[in-house]
Design a protein around this motif. Structure first.
Motif, PDB file in Angstrom:
ATOM      1  N   GLN A  32     -16.473 -46.709  28.793  1.00 42.12           N
ATOM      2  CA  GLN A  32     -16.647 -48.119  29.143  1.00 42.12           C
ATOM      3  C   GLN A  32     -17.922 -48.676  28.532  1.00 42.12           C
ATOM      4  O   GLN A  32     -17.943 -49.805  28.030  1.00 42.12           O
ATOM      5  N   ALA A  33     -19.006 -47.887  28.558  1.00 40.17           N
ATOM      6  CA  ALA A  33     -20.270 -48.350  27.980  1.00 40.17           C
ATOM      7  C   ALA A  33     -20.153 -48.510  26.467  1.00 40.17           C
ATOM      8  O   ALA A  33     -20.608 -49.512  25.903  1.00 40.17           O
ATOM      9  N   ALA A  34     -19.526 -47.545  25.800  1.00 40.70           N
ATOM     10  CA  ALA A  34     -19.364 -47.639  24.345  1.00 40.70           C
ATOM     11  C   ALA A  34     -18.459 -48.806  23.970  1.00 40.70           C
ATOM     12  O   ALA A  34     -18.717 -49.518  22.995  1.00 40.70           O
ATOM     13  N   GLU A  35     -17.427 -49.039  24.757  1.00 41.58           N
ATOM     14  CA  GLU A  35     -16.532 -50.159  24.464  1.00 41.58           C
ATOM     15  C   GLU A  35     -17.234 -51.501  24.660  1.00 41.58           C
ATOM     16  O   GLU A  35     -17.028 -52.429  23.879  1.00 41.58           O
ATOM     17  N   SER A  36     -18.090 -51.607  25.663  1.00 40.60           N
ATOM     18  CA  SER A  36     -18.815 -52.867  25.852  1.00 40.60           C
ATOM     19  C   SER A  36     -19.794 -53.103  24.703  1.00 40.60           C
ATOM     20  O   SER A  36     -19.963 -54.235  24.246  1.00 40.60           O
ATOM     21  N   ALA A  37     -20.421 -52.041  24.195  1.00 40.04           N
ATOM     22  CA  ALA A  37     -21.302 -52.184  23.031  1.00 40.04           C
ATOM     23  C   ALA A  37     -20.497 -52.573  21.795  1.00 40.04           C
ATOM     24  O   ALA A  37     -20.944 -53.388  20.981  1.00 40.04           O
ATOM     25  N   LEU A  38     -19.309 -52.014  21.654  1.00 40.31           N
ATOM     26  CA  LEU A  38     -18.438 -52.352  20.532  1.00 40.31           C
ATOM     27  C   LEU A  38     -18.071 -53.834  20.555  1.00 40.31           C
ATOM     28  O   LEU A  38     -18.126 -54.521  19.532  1.00 40.31           O
ATOM     29  N   ARG A  39     -17.719 -54.349  21.721  1.00 39.20           N
ATOM     30  CA  ARG A  39     -17.358 -55.773  21.842  1.00 39.20           C
ATOM     31  C   ARG A  39     -18.559 -56.671  21.562  1.00 39.20           C
ATOM     32  O   ARG A  39     -18.425 -57.730  20.949  1.00 39.20           O
ATOM     33  N   GLU A  40     -19.732 -56.257  22.011  1.00 35.21           N
ATOM     34  CA  GLU A  40     -20.941 -57.049  21.737  1.00 35.21           C
ATOM     35  C   GLU A  40     -21.196 -57.114  20.234  1.00 35.21           C
ATOM     36  O   GLU A  40     -21.517 -58.174  19.687  1.00 35.21           O
ATOM     37  N   ALA A  41     -21.055 -55.983  19.547  1.00 31.66           N
ATOM     38  CA  ALA A  41     -21.279 -55.956  18.096  1.00 31.66           C
ATOM     39  C   ALA A  41     -20.229 -56.780  17.363  1.00 31.66           C
ATOM     40  O   ALA A  41     -20.549 -57.472  16.392  1.00 31.66           O
ATOM     41  N   GLU A  42     -18.975 -56.732  17.808  1.00 36.12           N
ATOM     42  CA  GLU A  42     -17.928 -57.540  17.178  1.00 36.12           C
ATOM     43  C   GLU A  42     -18.237 -59.027  17.304  1.00 36.12           C
ATOM     44  O   GLU A  42     -18.055 -59.790  16.360  1.00 36.12           O
ATOM     45  N   CYS A  96      -8.686 -66.538   1.090  1.00 36.24           N
ATOM     46  CA  CYS A  96      -7.891 -65.311   1.133  1.00 36.24           C
ATOM     47  C   CYS A  96      -8.721 -64.108   1.574  1.00 36.24           C
ATOM     48  O   CYS A  96      -8.210 -63.218   2.222  1.00 36.24           O
ATOM     49  N   GLU A  97      -9.984 -64.079   1.212  1.00 30.62           N
ATOM     50  CA  GLU A  97     -10.831 -62.934   1.531  1.00 30.62           C
ATOM     51  C   GLU A  97     -11.916 -63.311   2.521  1.00 30.62           C
ATOM     52  O   GLU A  97     -12.372 -64.455   2.559  1.00 30.62           O
ATOM     53  N   SER A  98     -12.306 -62.328   3.307  1.00 32.97           N
ATOM     54  CA  SER A  98     -13.404 -62.533   4.249  1.00 32.97           C
ATOM     55  C   SER A  98     -14.197 -61.231   4.377  1.00 32.97           C
ATOM     56  O   SER A  98     -13.691 -60.153   4.057  1.00 32.97           O
ATOM     57  N   PRO A  99     -15.445 -61.354   4.822  1.00 37.12           N
ATOM     58  CA  PRO A  99     -16.287 -60.152   4.970  1.00 37.12           C
ATOM     59  C   PRO A  99     -15.715 -59.196   6.024  1.00 37.12           C
ATOM     60  O   PRO A  99     -15.198 -59.633   7.049  1.00 37.12           O
ATOM     61  N   ARG A 100     -15.838 -57.902   5.754  1.00 35.25           N
ATOM     62  CA  ARG A 100     -15.375 -56.853   6.670  1.00 35.25           C
ATOM     63  C   ARG A 100     -16.579 -56.050   7.152  1.00 35.25           C
ATOM     64  O   ARG A 100     -17.545 -55.859   6.423  1.00 35.25           O
ATOM     65  N   PHE A 101     -16.481 -55.595   8.392  1.00 35.13           N
ATOM     66  CA  PHE A 101     -17.530 -54.766   8.974  1.00 35.13           C
ATOM     67  C   PHE A 101     -16.902 -53.561   9.667  1.00 35.13           C
ATOM     68  O   PHE A 101     -15.842 -53.676  10.280  1.00 35.13           O
ATOM     69  N   ARG A 102     -17.577 -52.434   9.563  1.00 40.62           N
ATOM     70  CA  ARG A 102     -17.214 -51.261  10.356  1.00 40.62           C
ATOM     71  C   ARG A 102     -18.270 -51.137  11.441  1.00 40.62           C
ATOM     72  O   ARG A 102     -19.456 -51.030  11.158  1.00 40.62           O
ATOM     73  N   ILE A 103     -17.834 -51.180  12.670  1.00 39.69           N
ATOM     74  CA  ILE A 103     -18.755 -51.118  13.803  1.00 39.69           C
ATOM     75  C   ILE A 103     -18.577 -49.778  14.495  1.00 39.69           C
ATOM     76  O   ILE A 103     -17.456 -49.375  14.819  1.00 39.69           O
ATOM     77  N   THR A 104     -19.683 -49.099  14.713  1.00 40.99           N
ATOM     78  CA  THR A 104     -19.683 -47.832  15.432  1.00 40.99           C
ATOM     79  C   THR A 104     -20.544 -48.008  16.670  1.00 40.99           C
ATOM     80  O   THR A 104     -21.682 -48.450  16.581  1.00 40.99           O
ATOM     81  N   ALA A 105     -19.983 -47.689  17.817  1.00 39.33           N
ATOM     82  CA  ALA A 105     -20.712 -47.784  19.082  1.00 39.33           C
ATOM     83  C   ALA A 105     -20.705 -46.419  19.750  1.00 39.33           C
ATOM     84  O   ALA A 105     -19.745 -45.656  19.627  1.00 39.33           O
TER      85      ALA A 105
END
Length: 174
Positions: free
Chosen positions: A52-62, A144-153
């Motif tokens: 749950q903590a990692a998922e909340s950090a993931l959502r914050e980063a997104e 057509c294109e947009s920036p992509r990010f890989r988020i690790t939490a």
């Protein structure tokens, strides 16, 4: 009566002691099983809190990388404030590198305290197509294109006795 009591050899005492030994062994094995089940449920609870903590950090980063100001702040190389430049293909993945220290602590209020401070890092992964086939349009549509990010939490610091959970997501920003 005296002759009958003199011939008793203590068989009843032996039988009672054997029954007591069997009941004690059964009780101890039951106790051991109960303690093991308690440990397993505590570990599942700890892992659930970490998830749950990692998922909340993931959502914050997104949410953070969706902001145009954040995309403009991505460094040209290295990492700064939880934002990292595109990694080189030959480098060790940042979340696997024990020397990587650019994790940013999440500020989420919903993260359970027992799970440890959740952290995240967002890596720029270049531009990518927004829909299948948009890269085949001539001339190329700028939308057509947009920036992509890989988020690790992650939650729970490495080296502690708490469960450590690592989650990743890929985000296409508008």
């Amino acid at each position: 009566m005296n002759s009958a009591s003199r011939h008793q050899k203590g068989v009843a005492l032996f039988v009672v002691l054997m029954l007591l030994l069997v009941v004690t062994i059964l009780g101890l094995s039951s106790l051991r099983s109960t303690v093991m089940e308690e440990r397993m449920s505590a570990n599942m609870f700890d892992r659930s809190l970490g998830f749950q903590a990692a998922e909340s950090a993931l959502r914050e980063a997104e949410a953070r990388v969706a902001l145009a100001a954040t995309r403009a702040a991505v460094p040209g190389s290295g990492c700064a404030a939880g934002l990292c430049a595109t990694p080189a293909g030959s480098d060790t993945e940042r979340w696997l590198d024990s020397g990587f220290s650019a994790w940013l602590n999440a500020t989420v209020a919903t993260a359970p305290a027992a799970s440890g401070a959740p952290q995240y890092v967002a890596e720029a992964m270049g531009n990518g197509s927004n829909w299948a086939g948009c890269d085949r349009i001539e001339p190329l549509d700028p939308l057509c294109e947009s920036p992509r990010f890989r988020i690790t939490a992650r939650s729970g610091a490495a080296g502690t006795d708490r469960a450590q959970v690592i989650l990743q997501s890929y985000v296409a920003t508008p």
